[in-house]
Write a protein that holds these residues in place. Structure first.
Motif, PDB file in Angstrom:
ATOM      1  N   THR A 109       0.775  -1.068  -0.011  1.00  0.00           N
ATOM      2  CA  THR A 109      -0.026   0.021   0.062  1.00  0.00           C
ATOM      3  C   THR A 109       0.823   1.243  -0.015  1.00  0.00           C
ATOM      4  OG1 THR A 109      -0.069   0.077   2.623  1.00  0.00           O
ATOM      5  CG2 THR A 109      -2.009  -1.346   1.289  1.00  0.00           C
ATOM      6  N   THR A 127       4.086   1.472   4.718  1.00  0.00           N
ATOM      7  CA  THR A 127       4.891   0.564   3.701  1.00  0.00           C
ATOM      8  C   THR A 127       5.633  -0.447   4.501  1.00  0.00           C
ATOM      9  OG1 THR A 127       6.690   2.033   3.753  1.00  0.00           O
ATOM     10  CG2 THR A 127       5.293   2.125   2.064  1.00  0.00           C
ATOM     11  N   VAL A 177     -10.044  -6.084  -4.055  1.00  0.00           N
ATOM     12  CA  VAL A 177      -8.812  -5.595  -2.983  1.00  0.00           C
ATOM     13  C   VAL A 177      -9.212  -6.415  -1.662  1.00  0.00           C
ATOM     14  CG1 VAL A 177      -8.246  -3.844  -1.590  1.00  0.00           C
ATOM     15  CG2 VAL A 177      -8.588  -3.490  -4.085  1.00  0.00           C
ATOM     16  N   ARG A 211      -6.484  -9.230   0.341  1.00  0.00           N
ATOM     17  CA  ARG A 211      -6.282  -9.010   1.624  1.00  0.00           C
ATOM     18  C   ARG A 211      -6.807 -10.026   2.761  1.00  0.00           C
ATOM     19  NH1 ARG A 211      -9.103  -4.302   3.465  1.00  0.00           N
ATOM     20  NH2 ARG A 211     -10.432  -5.690   4.172  1.00  0.00           N
ATOM     21  N   THR A 268      -2.006  -7.035   0.882  1.00  0.00           N
ATOM     22  CA  THR A 268      -2.743  -5.797   1.054  1.00  0.00           C
ATOM     23  C   THR A 268      -2.309  -4.890  -0.030  1.00  0.00           C
ATOM     24  OG1 THR A 268      -2.924  -6.283   3.351  1.00  0.00           O
ATOM     25  CG2 THR A 268      -3.431  -3.972   2.484  1.00  0.00           C
ATOM     26  N   ILE A 269      -3.408  -4.586  -1.143  1.00  0.00           N
ATOM     27  CA  ILE A 269      -3.165  -3.367  -2.092  1.00  0.00           C
ATOM     28  C   ILE A 269      -4.042  -2.335  -1.756  1.00  0.00           C
ATOM     29  CG2 ILE A 269      -2.030  -4.806  -3.823  1.00  0.00           C
ATOM     30  CD1 ILE A 269      -4.815  -4.620  -5.061  1.00  0.00           C
ATOM     31  N   ALA A 270      -4.200  -1.345  -2.408  1.00  0.00           N
ATOM     32  CA  ALA A 270      -5.067  -0.200  -1.932  1.00  0.00           C
ATOM     33  C   ALA A 270      -6.274  -0.130  -3.237  1.00  0.00           C
ATOM     34  CB  ALA A 270      -4.534   1.180  -1.955  1.00  0.00           C
TER      35      ALA A 270
END
Ligand code: PLP
Length: 382
Positions: A8, A12, A309, A313, A319-321
């Motif tokens: 994300t 980080t 997303v 997750r 986890t990406i945004a």
């Protein structure tokens, strides 16, 4: 058992040395021991900000440093020019408004970079504008603005240039002094590989005149207090001792690598992510000004972007945004800033492919990972 991957745009991941640095017993901040750390950190910050100006450390998230910029440079009734090309550009306006500062706004279509000529035009049309607020990496859209060109325009006017480099610093180049950027704001939890909790602000001589002239009330964020303390290698209030010690470690890691290498590494991660998106038949949200810090990718038509997303997750630990505000559900963002390596990108892309497949999106499984590998291999051969 589950393994977590954080891709994300803040926070980080932390290098293990940094986590370990934070496990040490706390020391007192008014001691020679802490002053020695602060001294190293001050020079390290100047290095990463590419400036000879003071870089002040604030115990706050990045927004605290943004607020410090606004209230120290301007007071109620002053006029600011704000570039709004995403959620973080809008934040400049919101902060200014909270303090009764008048804003002129350049509304940039989300996903595009601002035209430096437009900034020049607006400054010419209104010589009362005291400060121009822009964003280096507009994290909400994955756009990098051309700060060098913007600085060249603003430099010729009485206005000062303030850049939100919260997600950009340590990921993409910003030559504060060489380009003539008056104020640069950053935060700890993005390219600097630290937990959230520190804000940074560098202030050049043209901007310092405004700091001294501003009649606005300020206390905790008063940069005059910060300067007085910094001149004695100190901070005005209790320092975020643990985070500053960790920052010292982070700066050492970065100095070992060198800025040129760091920016190149970010570009390769970005190139790989962009190539993978293309190979999967996905479109970048900002194809013309794509940032090397974070990639924003359009969710294919008919697919639930929020579910994508969430599944990555909650089911697979990657986890990406998602998109923010008007982009909610329409884009996803893969960050490649800070402590991110090829292995993280490959893992993130593999998980993306898996979940896209599960959601019924059609493509050749492995095409994204393969395209990223090609970029990494090409780098090895150069
Ligand atoms: C993350 C971010 C911010 C906000 O920082 P906080 O630490 O959440 O206050 C501001 N601007 C940009 C460009 C960011 O990426």
């Amino acid at each position: 058992m589950r393994k977590e991957y954080l891709l994300t745009p803040g926070p980080t991941p932390l290098p293990p040395q940094i986590s370990l640095a934070m496990a040490k017993p706390i020391i007192h901040h008014r001691t020679p021991q802490f002053q020695a750390i602060l001294k190293e950190v001050s020079s390290g910050l100047k290095w990463v900000f590419q400036t000879a100006n003071d870089v002040f450390i604030i115990s706050s998230s990045g927004t605290g440093a943004m607020e410090a910029a606004v209230i120290n440079l301007l007071s109620a009734g002053d006029i600011a020019l704000v570039v709004q090309g995403g959620k973080f550009g809008e934040r400049w306006t919101e902060i200014a408004k909270a303090y009764g500062i008048n804003t002129e706004i350049i509304d940039v279509e989300w996903g595009k970079a601002v035209s430096p000529q437009e900034i020049g035009k607006r400054l010419k049309a209104n010589p009362q504008i005291k400060a121009v607020f822009v964003t280096l990496c507009e994290t909400s859209t994955g756009v990098d603005n051309d700060i060098q060109a913007i600085a060249a325009v603003v430099k010729e006017t009485p206005a000062v240039l303030v850049v939100d480099a919260i997600s950009g610093l340590g990921a993409v180049d910003i030559k504060t002094d060489a380009w003539g950027v008056d104020v640069v704001v950053a935060g700890s939890q993005k390219g600097l590989m630290l937990p959230p909790g520190l804000g940074f602000i560098s202030v050049g001589p043209k901007a310092w005149k405004l700091v001294e002239a501003s009649k606005g009330g300020r206390y905790y964020l008063d940069l005059r207090k910060a300067k007085k303390a910094a001149d004695k290698n100190d901070t005005p209030f209790t320092s975020s001792i643990t985070l500053i010690d960790a920052l010292n470690e982070a700066l050492k890691i970065m100095q070992k690598d060198g800025l040129e290498y760091i920016f190149k590494r970010h570009k390769i991660m970005a190139d790989a992510t962009r190539a993978a998106s293309g190979a999967l038949g996905l479109e970048l949200f900002a194809p013309t000004a794509a940032s090397d810090a974070v990639s924003a990718v359009k969710v294919p038509a008919g697919l639930d972007g929020e579910k994508l997303v969430k599944t990555m997750r909650d089911t697979y630990g990657v986890t990406i945004a998602g998109g923010q505000a008007e982009l909610k559900g329409k884009i996803f963002r893969i960050a490649h800033m800070g402590y991110i390596a090829e292995s993280d990108i490959i893992t993130g892309l593999a998980c993306l492919e898996k979940v896209l497949t599960q959601m019924g999106y059609k493509f050749t499984l492995g095409a994204g990972v393969s395209a990223a590998e090609e970029i990494f291999l090409k780098k090895e051969n150069n």
